[in-house]
Design a protein around this motif. Structure first.
Motif, PDB file in Angstrom:
ATOM      1  N   TYR A  40     -25.604   3.434  20.795  1.00  0.00           N
ATOM      2  CA  TYR A  40     -24.875   2.446  19.997  1.00  0.00           C
ATOM      3  C   TYR A  40     -25.609   2.267  18.678  1.00  0.00           C
ATOM      4  O   TYR A  40     -26.832   2.171  18.656  1.00  0.00           O
ATOM      5  N   ILE A  42     -25.720  -0.469  15.729  1.00  0.00           N
ATOM      6  CA  ILE A  42     -25.260  -1.857  15.599  1.00  0.00           C
ATOM      7  C   ILE A  42     -25.782  -2.465  14.296  1.00  0.00           C
ATOM      8  O   ILE A  42     -26.963  -2.351  13.973  1.00  0.00           O
ATOM      9  N   SER A  44     -25.631  -6.244  12.774  1.00  0.00           N
ATOM     10  CA  SER A  44     -25.100  -7.568  13.085  1.00  0.00           C
ATOM     11  C   SER A  44     -25.509  -8.567  12.027  1.00  0.00           C
ATOM     12  O   SER A  44     -26.179  -9.538  12.313  1.00  0.00           O
ATOM     13  N   TRP A  55     -20.170  -1.980  14.951  1.00  0.00           N
ATOM     14  CA  TRP A  55     -20.507  -1.595  16.324  1.00  0.00           C
ATOM     15  C   TRP A  55     -19.964  -0.186  16.516  1.00  0.00           C
ATOM     16  O   TRP A  55     -18.759   0.016  16.532  1.00  0.00           O
ATOM     17  N   GLU A 148     -22.158  -6.710  21.981  1.00  0.00           N
ATOM     18  CA  GLU A 148     -20.923  -6.211  21.379  1.00  0.00           C
ATOM     19  C   GLU A 148     -20.098  -7.395  20.878  1.00  0.00           C
ATOM     20  O   GLU A 148     -19.893  -8.366  21.601  1.00  0.00           O
TER      21      GLU A 148
END
Length: 284
Positions: A40, A42, A44, A55, A148
């Motif tokens: 993953y 990511i 954020s 994501w 997520e």
């Protein structure tokens, strides 16, 4: 904590490289989460503070010929690393005709992802180019910051037009304004609008179609019972949208966006083995 992986198949390598290029265009730094089956990427940034979030999910089996990892603990078999995707993208650029690429988490002086690229050579001995990409290991207590993102309770969900078409329109509009209004309804219509004191420009798209969940999904209460012609709209930073469209090196099989009026635009780009979600907050 250990991680090593190897790609031998050239098509898989080039595909992986394109995914990393896309991510490098969207984020200066991001978090790489490694699990047994998936990777993953990511980002954020707090959407509440005006930042975008991302994501991206890859099934490792579709890219790697070998993949071994041991997480921080048996009950938490995962690894979280912070890295600059551009460094990984640059390392993979040297691998376009490689025989194999090995990636390994090392910790000689400080944590690094060691990318060893085995290049074809005329002699018996192979040439190996290595890149050490600095990473920061994210402690377990901070993992909850990288969950997520939940799909927001949107008012309208719509398939996007061809991304190339959208990209060229947005690039032209970027010269006129810093923000763009995206509006769409449940009748497959979407407009891209620029409105300034001097100029007003709108591009209309019709017959785009709405994903089935827009009408069926019980949880999407704000889309249910909504007037099909009524537009949901959000004004967003045009540079952030352009970044998403310009970064697309992986041609998605499906691309759609969900809109919550005046709050957020949520993009979902789906490829057979990669999914990318991108959230752009609305401007006040």
């Amino acid at each position: 904590m250990r991680f090593r992986a190897k790609i031998v198949d050239l098509a898989c390598l080039n595909h992986f490289s394109r995914v990393i290029n896309t991510i490098a265009k969207l984020a200066k730094t991001c978090t790489l989460r490694l699990t047994v089956n998936k990777l993953y990427f990511i980002l954020s940034d707090r959407v509440a503070n005006g930042g975008v979030s991302m994501w991206c999910e890859l099934c490792q089996g579709n890219f790697f010929d070998e993949f071994q990892m041991e997480g921080v603990a048996a009950d938490n078999n995962e690894i979280y690393l912070e890295l600059m995707p551009d460094n990984l993208s640059r390392a993979l650029k040297t691998a376009q005709s490689a025989k194999a690429v090995k990636i390994k988490l090392t910790n000689k002086y400080s944590p690094c992802l060691k990318v060893a690229v085995e290049l074809p050579s005329l002699s018996r001995s192979s040439r190996i180019v290595t890149h050490d990409i600095p990473v920061k290991v994210i402690p377990r207590r901070l993992w909850s910051d990288f969950k997520e993102p939940s799909v927001p309770d949107f008012e309208v969900s719509i398939y996007l037009p061809l991304l190339k078409t959208m990209k060229s329109i947005v690039e032209r509009m970027k010269n006129l304004s810093n923000c763009i209004v995206i509006e769409a309804n449940l009748s497959g219509e979407m407009n891209l609008k620029i409105e300034t004191d001097v100029v007003s420009v709108t591009t209309h798209f019709k017959d785009l179609g709405n994903p089935p969940w827009a009408s069926e999904d019980e949880c999407q209460s704000s889309a249910r019972g909504r007037d099909l012609q009524s537009m949901a709209e959000a004004r967003i930073d045009i540079k952030k949208l352009q970044q998403l469209l310009a970064g697309q090196q992986v041609n998605p099989t499906k691309a759609l966006c969900n809109i919550i009026s005046k709050r957020i635009v949520h993009f979902i780009l789906l490829h057979e083995d990669v999914s990318l979600q991108y959230f752009i907050p609305a401007l006040a």
